[in-house]
Motif scaffolding. Structure first.
Motif, PDB file in Angstrom:
ATOM      1  N   ALA A 312      48.180  43.452  28.542  1.00 32.33           N
ATOM      2  CA  ALA A 312      47.033  44.288  28.208  1.00 32.33           C
ATOM      3  C   ALA A 312      46.066  43.522  27.326  1.00 32.33           C
ATOM      4  O   ALA A 312      44.852  43.514  27.567  1.00 32.33           O
ATOM      5  CB  ALA A 312      47.502  45.568  27.513  1.00 32.33           C
ATOM      6  N   VAL A 315      44.177  41.016  29.407  1.00 24.37           N
ATOM      7  CA  VAL A 315      43.133  41.606  30.246  1.00 24.37           C
ATOM      8  C   VAL A 315      41.919  41.952  29.400  1.00 24.37           C
ATOM      9  O   VAL A 315      40.775  41.664  29.771  1.00 24.37           O
ATOM     10  CB  VAL A 315      43.634  42.872  30.959  1.00 24.37           C
ATOM     11  N   PHE A 316      42.155  42.572  28.231  1.00 27.45           N
ATOM     12  CA  PHE A 316      41.042  42.936  27.358  1.00 27.45           C
ATOM     13  C   PHE A 316      40.242  41.689  26.985  1.00 27.45           C
ATOM     14  O   PHE A 316      39.013  41.678  27.037  1.00 27.45           O
ATOM     15  CB  PHE A 316      41.546  43.641  26.096  1.00 27.45           C
ATOM     16  N   MET A 319      38.313  40.337  30.026  1.00 23.82           N
ATOM     17  CA  MET A 319      37.213  41.245  30.345  1.00 23.82           C
ATOM     18  C   MET A 319      36.040  41.020  29.409  1.00 23.82           C
ATOM     19  O   MET A 319      34.897  40.912  29.827  1.00 23.82           O
ATOM     20  CB  MET A 319      37.677  42.686  30.162  1.00 23.82           C
TER      21      MET A 319
END
Lengths: 341, 318
Positions: A312, A315-316, A319
Motif C-alpha cells: 500500500a 502504491v501511494f 501514485m
C-alpha cells in the motif's frame, strides 16, 4: 545524471536495485547463483521463476491500460484456464499404474488458451461493441468467471499426476526455468510488435486521444478487441504456469487478487493509467519489484502480514510521484522562490 | 421516451418476479420472516452499498470498503477485549472509517489520482492493518455487544428484525433524503453528470468529492459495526470481496456506473435481489453456492446492457 533520472525506467530500476541491495546486505549469499542438478539455482532465479506468471499477465494488462482500458477479470480467467487444462489432462492412471493424460497434453493446453482468449474477446466485445466502461465489463467476468470454474470442477481441487504437465511451472530449459523462458518470449514478441510495426503507435494514439485516433483512420475498435483478447490469452498462459507449478487447479483460489497485482505492476512500471503512455520493460520491472518485495519480506523475517501494508505504501508513493499536481507541490515547497520567479 | 424511474421499476419488478418464482416453487418461501431475513443477513451490505451509491453517482469507485469493514471488526474486537466501553468503541471506529475515507478522497481530489488505484491501495492498507492487529479471529464477549446482537424487534406475524437490519433501514432512508433533499446530494449528481459544468456553476466540487469518500468510509465503518453484531467476532478475512457485491448491488439497482444517474432506493432493491438469489439457492438445496456468482454475473450483464440501451435511446431522442 539529470537525464538519467528523467528516463522513464529510472524509478522502477532504482526501486528494484534498492530492494536487491537491501537483501544482499542482510543476506550476503542472496545474490549467489550455483549450478546444481543441471540448472541454475539461487534466490534470484527463484524470484524470476515466481514472478513469471505475474509478468505475463501484466504484459497483457499493460496494453489494455495503454488504450485506456482495464481488465479486472484476469484472476478469474487464470482460474478458468487452470481448471480447463487440469480437467482435460485429468487425474487418471493408465493400466500399468503410470499417471496418464486423458487427452493429449497439447490439446489440453490449447483448449485452455483458446478459452482464455475467448474470455478476453468477450471482455473486448462488451467494451467495444456494447460500449460498457472497461471496469464494469470485466467486473461481470470477474464475478461470474470464478463461479463457472467452480461449476466445472464441482468445487473440488483437481490434482494432476501426469508428470509432463509439470514442465511449464517447474521445469528447466538450458539451465533456466521454463516459465521464465515463456515470459521472456512473450515480452520480446510484444516488444517487436509494438516497436517494429505500427501497432505500438496505434495503441499510443488510441490511448492518447481515442477520438483523434479514430478520425486519423486508426481502426480503434479492431485493435481494442485484439488487445483485450491478448490480455485474456496472457492470463490463460499464467493460469497454466500457476496450476502446473502447484500440480493442481483450485478454481476458488487460483489467481486470487492477481488482477490487483498486475495493475500494480503496470503502474509501478511507469505506464499511465490515463492511457497513451506505456512501457513493457517497465511492467516487467514492476512485476519483479512486487515479487522481490514479497521475497524480501519473507527473507528478512518480517511477518508476512506486513506485505500488504508495504505494498500500500509503495502504491501511494508511486501514485504521488506520477501526479503532476504532487510534483508541483513538492517543487513549491523545496524551491519556493523558483516557483514565483 | 424514457422515464427516469424506468430502471428502478425494472429492478423492483425483477425482485417481485423472483419472490413470486420462489413462492410458487418452494414451500414456506412467502413468509414475512424469509423476507425480513433478506435484510437481516445483508444488513452490512445494504449499509455499505448506500455509501457506494454516492461514490458511483459522483463518477468514482471505492474498492476499499470490504477491507475497511474487516478493519472495523478487528479494531472493535481488539478495543473491546482491552476493556473499552462499547459506545466509545463504536464512535472510535466510525471516526477511523470517516477519516480513512476522507484521506482517500483528499488524495483523489487534490492530486488528481484515479479513484480505482487510490482505493485499491486503501484496500491493501486496511487489510494489512487487520493482519497487524492479529491474524487470528478475535471473539467478542462484551455484554453490550452480545445484548445488541441478540436483541429482536417484533414486527407482528411472529416476525422480527435485528438491530443491524433496523440500522440498514435507517441508513437507506437517510441516504434517500441526503441524495434528493440536500445541497450535498444535488452536487454529487451534478459532479457525476458533468464535472466541468458543476464547477462552472460554482458548485463546491472539491469539498463535495472529499465528503463523498468520507461518507463511503463512514458507511463502511457502520457496516463493520453491523457485521460485528452479526458475527460477534473480529477477523481480518471478514467481508472479502464485499466491495464487488456492493458495486453489483448499486449497478443492479439501476445506478449508472458513469455517474450522475441513479437512486438510493434502487440500491436497496439491488441488495435484496442479491439476497434473494442466495435464499432461492438455499431453498432449492441442490444448487451449489457458486451458482450465486454465475447468476449475479448474468444479472450484472443484463443490467449493464439495458443501461447502454437506455443511454443510446436517450441520445437519439435528444
Amino acid at each position: 545524471m539529470k537525464r538519467l533520472a528523467q528516463h522513464a525506467l529510472f524509478w522502477p530500476s532504482a526501486t528494484l536495485v534498492l530492494l536487491l541491495l537491501v537483501n544482499a546486505v542482510f543476506n550476503p549469499s542472496f545474490l549467489a547463483l550455483t549450478w546444481r542438478d543441471g540448472h541454475l539455482f539461487g534466490n534470484l532465479i527463484d524470484i524470476l521463476n515466481r514472478a513469471a506468471p505475474l509478468m505475463i499477465v501484466s504484459l497483457g494488462m499493460t496494453l489494455v491500460i495503454a488504450i485506456r482500458g482495464l481488465d479486472i477479470s484476469v484472476g478469474a480467467v487464470v482460474a478458468i484456464a487452470a481448471t480447463v487444462a487440469a480437467l482435460l489432462v485429468g487425474g487418471g492412471f493408465s493400466a500399468d499404474g503410470a499417471a496418464a493424460s486423458e487427452h493429449p497434453l497439447w490439446m489440453a493446453l490449447g483448449a485452455a488458451l483458446l478459452i482464455a482468449a475467448a474470455c478476453g474477446l468477450w471482455n473486448g466485445l462488451l467494451v467495444v461493441k456494447a460500449g460498457m466502461q472497461p471496469i464494469v465489463a470485466t467486473l461481470i467476468l470477474m464475478v461470474a468467471g470464478r463461479g463457472v470454474a467452480q461449476l466445472l470442477t464441482d468445487g473440488q481441487i483437481i490434482t494432476v499426476y501426469y508428470a509432463p504437465y509439470y514442465v511449464l511451472g517447474s521445469g528447466f530449459l538450458l539451465g533456466l526455468p521454463v516459465a521464465l523462458w515463456i515470459a521472456a518470449l512473450l515480452w520480446v514478441a510484444l516488444q517487436l510488435f509494438t516497436t517494429r510495426t505500427a501497432l505500438g503507435l496505434f495503441i499510443r494514439a488510441i490511448g492518447g486521444n481515442p477520438e483523434a485516433a479514430r478520425v486519423a483512420g486508426v481502426r480503434a475498435s479492431g485493435i481494442a478487441l485484439c488487445v483485450y483478447t491478448f490480455c485474456g490469452f496472457s492470463a490463460g498462459v499464467a493460469g497454466l504456469i500457476i496450476s502446473s507449478n502447484v500440480k493442481s487447479a483450485d478454481a476458488n483460489s487460483a489467481g486470487q487478487l492477481l488482477e490487483l497485482d498486475a495493475i500494480l505492476a503496470v503502474t509501478l512500471g511507469g505506464t499511465a493509467l490515463t492511457g497513451g503512455r506505456f512501457s513493457l520493460a517497465g511492467t516487467v520491472l514492476g512485476a519483479l519489484i512486487i515479487q522481490t518485495l514479497t521475497s524480501t519480506i519473507y527473507s528478512l523475517g518480517v511477518p508476512p502480514e506486513v506485505t500488504l501494508v508495504v505494498k500500500a505504501a509503495l502504491v501511494f508513493a508511486v501514485m504521488l510521484l506520477q501526479s503532476a499536481e504532487f510534483r508541483a507541490l513538492v517543487m513549491r515547497v523545496v524551491r519556493p522562490r523558483a516557483g514565483t520567479a | 421516451m424514457k422515464h427516469p424511474l424506468l430502471p428502478l421499476a425494472i429492478t423492483i419488478a425483477l425482485f417481485v418476479a423472483m419472490a413470486a418464482f420462489g413462492g410458487a416453487r418452494y414451500q414456506g418461501f412467502l413468509s414475512l420472516q424469509v423476507f425480513l431475513n433478506l435484510l437481516i443477513d445483508n444488513a452490512f451490505l445494504c449499509v455499505v452499498a448506500v455509501g457506494m451509491t454516492f461514490v458511483i453517482l459522483s463518477g468514482g469507485i471505492d474498492l476499499s470498503v470490504g477491507a475497511l469493514i474487516a478493519l472495523t471488526t478487528m479494531i472493535s474486537a481488539a478495543l473491546l477485549n482491552a476493556g473499552w466501553n462499547a459506545w466509545a468503541v463504536m464512535s472510535t471506529v466510525l471516526a477511523v472509517g470517516a477519516a480513512f475515507g476522507a484521506l482517500q478522497g483528499f488524495l483523489i481530489q487534490r492530486f488528481g489520482l484515479a479513484p480505482f488505484i487510490v482505493t485499491l491501495a486503501g484496500m491493501f492498507l486496511a487489510r494489512g492493518c487487520c493482519y497487524l492487529i492479529s491474524t487470528e479471529s478475535i471473539p467478542i464477549s462484551d455484554a453490550s455487544y452480545t445484548a445488541i446482537a441478540q436483541a429482536r424487534f417484533p414486527v407482528g406475524f411472529d416476525a422480527s428484525l435485528t438491530v443491524g437490519a433496523v440500522i440498514a433501514i435507517i441508513v437507506v432512508v437517510a441516504g434517500m433524503r441526503v441524495a434528493h433533499a440536500t445541497e450535498f446530494g444535488r452536487t454529487v449528481y451534478a459532479i457525476g453528470g458533468a464535472e466541468s459544468a458543476a464547477r462552472l456553476m460554482g458548485l463546491p466540487v472539491a469539498t463535495t468529492r472529499v465528503r463523498v469518500y468520507l461518507l463511503s468510509g463512514f458507511t463502511a465503518a457502520l457496516a463493520g459495526i453491523v457485521m460485528t453484531f452479526y458475527m460477534l467476532s473480529g477477523y481480518s478475512l471478514h467481508a472479502v470481496g464485499l466491495e464487488l457485491d456492493a458495486i453489483a448491488a448499486v449497478v443492479i439497482g439501476g445506478t449508472l456506473l458513469a455517474g450522475g444517474v441513479g437512486y438510493v432506493a434502487g440500491t436497496l432493491f439491488g441488495v435484496l435481489i442479491l439476497g434473494i438469489i442466495q435464499t432461492l439457492i438455499a431453498f432449492d438445496g441442490t444448487l451449489s453456492s457458486w451458482w450465486t456468482r454465475i447468476v449475479v454475473g448474468v444479472l450484472l450483464l443484463l443490467f449493464c446492457l439495458l443501461q447502454r440501451l437506455f443511454e443510446a435511446r436517450s441520445r437519439k431522442v435528444a
